[in-house]
Design a protein around this motif. Sequence first.
Motif, mmCIF file in Angstrom:
data_model
loop_
_atom_site.group_PDB
_atom_site.id
_atom_site.type_symbol
_atom_site.label_atom_id
_atom_site.label_comp_id
_atom_site.label_asym_id
_atom_site.label_seq_id
_atom_site.Cartn_x
_atom_site.Cartn_y
_atom_site.Cartn_z
ATOM 1 N N ARG A 205 0.823 -1.214 0.000
ATOM 2 C CA ARG A 205 0.000 0.000 0.000
ATOM 3 C C ARG A 205 0.854 1.260 0.000
ATOM 4 O O ARG A 205 0.563 2.216 -0.725
ATOM 5 N N GLU A 206 1.891 1.274 0.834
ATOM 6 C CA GLU A 206 2.760 2.446 0.891
ATOM 7 C C GLU A 206 3.525 2.634 -0.419
ATOM 8 O O GLU A 206 3.968 3.739 -0.730
ATOM 9 N N GLY A 207 3.689 1.556 -1.182
ATOM 10 C CA GLY A 207 4.407 1.629 -2.454
ATOM 11 C C GLY A 207 3.509 1.875 -3.649
ATOM 12 O O GLY A 207 3.891 1.592 -4.787
ATOM 13 N N ASN A 208 2.297 2.389 -3.387
ATOM 14 C CA ASN A 208 1.336 2.738 -4.439
ATOM 15 C C ASN A 208 0.742 1.519 -5.143
ATOM 16 O O ASN A 208 0.269 1.621 -6.283
ATOM 17 N N GLY A 209 0.768 0.369 -4.480
ATOM 18 C CA GLY A 209 0.089 -0.808 -5.000
ATOM 19 C C GLY A 209 -1.268 -0.972 -4.332
ATOM 20 O O GLY A 209 -1.540 -0.359 -3.295
ATOM 21 N N VAL A 210 -2.109 -1.793 -4.932
ATOM 22 C CA VAL A 210 -3.426 -2.098 -4.383
ATOM 23 C C VAL A 210 -3.470 -3.579 -4.058
ATOM 24 O O VAL A 210 -3.173 -4.427 -4.925
ATOM 25 N N ILE A 211 -3.815 -3.924 -2.824
ATOM 26 C CA ILE A 211 -3.942 -5.322 -2.437
ATOM 27 C C ILE A 211 -5.212 -5.875 -3.056
ATOM 28 O O ILE A 211 -6.307 -5.346 -2.835
ATOM 29 N N THR A 212 -5.077 -6.928 -3.838
ATOM 30 C CA THR A 212 -6.240 -7.495 -4.521
ATOM 31 C C THR A 212 -6.696 -8.807 -3.912
ATOM 32 O O THR A 212 -7.833 -9.228 -4.153
ATOM 33 N N SER A 213 -5.842 -9.492 -3.140
ATOM 34 C CA SER A 213 -6.295 -10.718 -2.476
ATOM 35 C C SER A 213 -5.270 -11.184 -1.459
ATOM 36 O O SER A 213 -4.067 -10.924 -1.589
ATOM 37 N N TYR A 214 -5.780 -11.842 -0.442
ATOM 38 C CA TYR A 214 -4.972 -12.643 0.480
ATOM 39 C C TYR A 214 -5.386 -14.093 0.258
ATOM 40 O O TYR A 214 -6.578 -14.409 0.189
#
Length: 235
Positions: A83-92
């Motif tokens: 998240r801090e690296g401008n990514g979006v978490i799409t699944s765990y």
Amino acid sequence: MGLLKDLQDHATQTFREQWSTRDGQVVPSPTDLKLSNDAVQFDRATVLYADLTGSTNMVDTLGWQKAAEIYKSFLFCAGKIIREGNGVITSYDGDRVMGVFIGNRQTTNAAICGLKINWAVQSIINPALTKQYSGNTFAVSQVVGIDTSTVCAARTGVRGDNDIVWVGRAANYAAKLTEIKLAERTWLTEYAYTNLADEAKFGGNPKQDMWKRFTWTQHGNIPVYGSTYWWPISN
């Protein structure tokens, strides 16, 4: 309507129905897409998979409580870094997390996140584990896989219980790269490597290429790049 007819009707409709597609500007959430053949397409997106290694052995040898603490610590660190690296978490998914990056610096951002996850495991998670459990000999380790390609996002599942499926080479290759079990902790496809800015490609003092070229023998002998480097988190 019985279960059999439900399944038959859905398969028939899915294969028959025309797709509605649109260009993606942001990473969609499930509610942004219909359950019908509706998709968001990205000309290029970068996918990162971060995966704990040896989780089956971890549960067998450490017990579920300590294994769960490791899972929670790893997934929290990896998720926050994405998240801090401008990514979006799409699944765990069990012991792994998937992140999607878009924009001009997408592959550079993903690679830096991979190196930061390596640092977090070595400098935060393992020291905390050893501090809490005297005599601990278990070392947490991980593998991160990264690729970039054209990707489509579509909604899948049943009404009231559904999520997004990411279709494209990047999603498949990034996941498969986490199966490489060598000293290198972060892996890139060649196409991802060629899209890196110099700040994510060169490190150390004096500066040198942080990525070593390998032949991926388990996947058609294509070139891939692995790194043992890490990226310290300062604040």
